[in-house]
Design an enzyme around this catalytic site. Sequence first.
Site, mmCIF file in Angstrom:
data_model
loop_
_atom_site.group_PDB
_atom_site.id
_atom_site.type_symbol
_atom_site.label_atom_id
_atom_site.label_comp_id
_atom_site.label_asym_id
_atom_site.label_seq_id
_atom_site.Cartn_x
_atom_site.Cartn_y
_atom_site.Cartn_z
ATOM 1 N N ASP A 115 0.801 -1.229 0.000
ATOM 2 C CA ASP A 115 0.000 0.000 0.000
ATOM 3 C C ASP A 115 0.833 1.277 0.000
ATOM 4 O OD1 ASP A 115 -2.296 -1.418 0.017
ATOM 5 O OD2 ASP A 115 -2.648 -1.254 2.175
ATOM 6 N N HIS A 150 29.101 4.688 -9.091
ATOM 7 C CA HIS A 150 27.707 4.904 -8.670
ATOM 8 C C HIS A 150 27.407 4.224 -7.335
ATOM 9 C CE1 HIS A 150 26.336 5.935 -13.036
ATOM 10 N NE2 HIS A 150 26.939 6.927 -12.425
ATOM 11 N N ASP A 208 28.754 12.749 -3.644
ATOM 12 C CA ASP A 208 28.125 13.259 -4.869
ATOM 13 C C ASP A 208 26.641 13.365 -4.553
ATOM 14 O OD1 ASP A 208 26.971 13.656 -7.362
ATOM 15 O OD2 ASP A 208 28.228 12.168 -8.384
ATOM 16 N N ASP A 268 23.854 19.156 -8.790
ATOM 17 C CA ASP A 268 24.653 17.925 -8.865
ATOM 18 C C ASP A 268 26.085 18.285 -8.494
ATOM 19 O OD1 ASP A 268 25.730 15.478 -9.496
ATOM 20 O OD2 ASP A 268 25.362 15.610 -11.656
ATOM 21 N N HIS A 310 35.096 8.214 -17.048
ATOM 22 C CA HIS A 310 33.808 8.809 -17.421
ATOM 23 C C HIS A 310 34.045 10.150 -18.107
ATOM 24 C CE1 HIS A 310 34.099 11.633 -14.043
ATOM 25 N NE2 HIS A 310 34.362 10.622 -13.240
ATOM 26 N N HIS A 336 27.692 16.531 -18.164
ATOM 27 C CA HIS A 336 26.428 16.248 -18.856
ATOM 28 C C HIS A 336 25.546 17.475 -18.730
ATOM 29 C CE1 HIS A 336 24.884 15.614 -14.758
ATOM 30 N NE2 HIS A 336 25.971 14.879 -14.542
ATOM 31 N N HIS A 340 20.653 14.183 -15.401
ATOM 32 C CA HIS A 340 21.272 14.010 -16.723
ATOM 33 C C HIS A 340 20.221 14.539 -17.690
ATOM 34 C CE1 HIS A 340 23.994 10.515 -15.161
ATOM 35 N NE2 HIS A 340 24.290 11.680 -14.637
ATOM 36 N N GLU A 369 32.840 17.673 -14.067
ATOM 37 C CA GLU A 369 33.093 16.714 -13.000
ATOM 38 C C GLU A 369 34.203 15.709 -13.298
ATOM 39 O OE1 GLU A 369 29.971 13.716 -12.567
ATOM 40 O OE2 GLU A 369 28.758 14.830 -13.990
ATOM 41 N N TYR A 389 40.384 7.767 -10.227
ATOM 42 C CA TYR A 389 40.028 6.645 -9.361
ATOM 43 C C TYR A 389 41.121 5.589 -9.519
ATOM 44 C CZ TYR A 389 35.845 9.268 -10.454
ATOM 45 O OH TYR A 389 34.969 10.308 -10.673
ATOM 46 N N ARG A 421 36.650 12.902 -7.022
ATOM 47 C CA ARG A 421 35.893 13.598 -8.075
ATOM 48 C C ARG A 421 35.533 14.966 -7.524
ATOM 49 N NH1 ARG A 421 32.577 10.015 -9.280
ATOM 50 N NH2 ARG A 421 30.667 10.495 -8.135
ATOM 51 N N GLU A 424 32.917 18.087 -8.659
ATOM 52 C CA GLU A 424 31.839 18.367 -9.623
ATOM 53 C C GLU A 424 31.139 19.672 -9.287
ATOM 54 O OE1 GLU A 424 28.610 15.472 -9.651
ATOM 55 O OE2 GLU A 424 28.008 16.147 -11.644
HETATM 56 N N1 GLY Z 1 25.356 12.179 -9.806
HETATM 57 C C1 GLY Z 1 25.381 11.688 -11.104
HETATM 58 C C2 GLY Z 1 26.391 12.372 -11.909
HETATM 59 O O1 GLY Z 1 27.238 13.032 -11.372
HETATM 60 O O2 GLY Z 1 26.358 12.324 -13.099
HETATM 61 MN MN MN Z 2 26.948 14.773 -12.666
HETATM 62 MN MN MN Z 3 27.096 13.974 -9.535
#
Ligand code: GLY
Ligand code: MN
Ligand code: MN
Length: 444
Positions: A39, A243, A260, A271, A350, A354, A361, A384, A388, A406, A408
């Site tokens: 529920d 992630h 993050d 972000d 990466h 974005h 995103h 960002e 690593y 990282r 960002e």
């Molecule tokens: N938090 C997802 C990214 O940084 O793209």
């Molecule tokens: Mn991001």
């Molecule tokens: Mn992020």
Amino acid sequence: MIHIPKTEYARRRKALMAQMEPNSIAILPAAAVAIRNRDVEHVYRQDSDFQYLSGFPEPQAVIVLLPGRAHGEYVLFCRERNAERELWDGLRAGQEGAIRDFGADDAFPINDIDDILPGLIEGRDRVYSAMGSNAEFDRHLMEWINVIRSKAHLGAQPPNEFVALDHLLHDMRLYKSAAEVKVMREAARISCQAHIRAMQASRVGLYEYSLEAELDYEFRKGGAKMPAYGSIVAAGRNGCILHYQQNDAPLKDGDLVLIDAGCEIDCYASDITRTWPVNGRFSPEQKAIYELVLASQVAAFAEIAPNKHWNQAHEATVRVITTGLVALGLLQGEVDELIASEAYKAFYMHRAGHWLGMDVHDVGEYKVGGEWRVLEVGMALTVEPGIYIAPDNLNVAKKWRGIGVRIEDDVVVTKNGCEILTLGAPKSVAEIEALMAAAQVHAA
Ligand code: GLY
Ligand code: MN
Ligand code: MN
């Protein structure tokens, strides 16, 4: 509370209708309610396209845009008011509210849509919809079309063309207006506060979730309903999992913690990633990697301006990081060759960013006609870069292994370059160490 003004939703609908072919119709459904278990429902989040055109926050609703319709171009189907349901679940706008508060020209009960919508579609040549993203809605749409087809012998004219709405709408969403940037600044401001609070709370012996709680506290206190995405709080080697979301490991002396996280205000995301030492002091290796990531980010900012293309910022980060990894002895060889062979991807796998907006995103094409998109004023994006060093990377000295960094930030392209929305969260080694030292003195 800072939010998108009603007038802006009207402007967006007009702008979309101006781009639609003559004698067409656009139809968009609200997001469905998602069941969490039995529920219990997930917190409701409106579909971004639907929100963009209406600001209407309820489920079980359908936007219909009919350019040139004499009785009104904007029709909203929504739930009827219902005293008993409202007692249990909360207020509904109803049809009156849809017209009075949300600018609809006409509003009908959602339960009547099967009877009314085919009549609105009939005679229009083209139907714009988000084909393929909502199977149930696509099926309904075909049923409505078939109602019209079944009356063709009586002279009913079914539409002949079905067009994906995404292209027009997502291109509009890519360019942020002044009002959107204002909301994004607010989301960024609150998220910066959240990162500061987590830095101040950071202590050996706490857990990753202890810091997530600090983030959530600032998000909610600032008026955000929810994070824009699942927060990543990754201590030590977990920082190398891009992630990571488990957020339950202990914060250990000598480790970094990578966070993050960003909140959402009026359906606009922020972000932000910051990485800092759990105990407040960077080790020499951590500092070396951190400074390198930061330098690559600075180089990327310089490549974000009108007439520069989307990939230039990424290319700048790749060059700085590759050069730095060679200088630190983590990569061996000629920088240009290491870039060409993508050797840096063992450490930086990466992209540098974005699009950012209602979706973290965000929508919008990255290439146009096979070429990287040229940046224009009002486009919002993240920057960002990260490094690593896998805990099991036997090609590097042991002292480097398990370091994940990282950094960002969120930016909007301006006439002369870009505005960084997230400067409120400290970033230099000196700033972070000073902020954390002050917090530790305060707590002692
Ligand atoms: N938090 C997802 C990214 O940084 O793209
Ligand atoms: Mn991001
Ligand atoms: Mn992020």
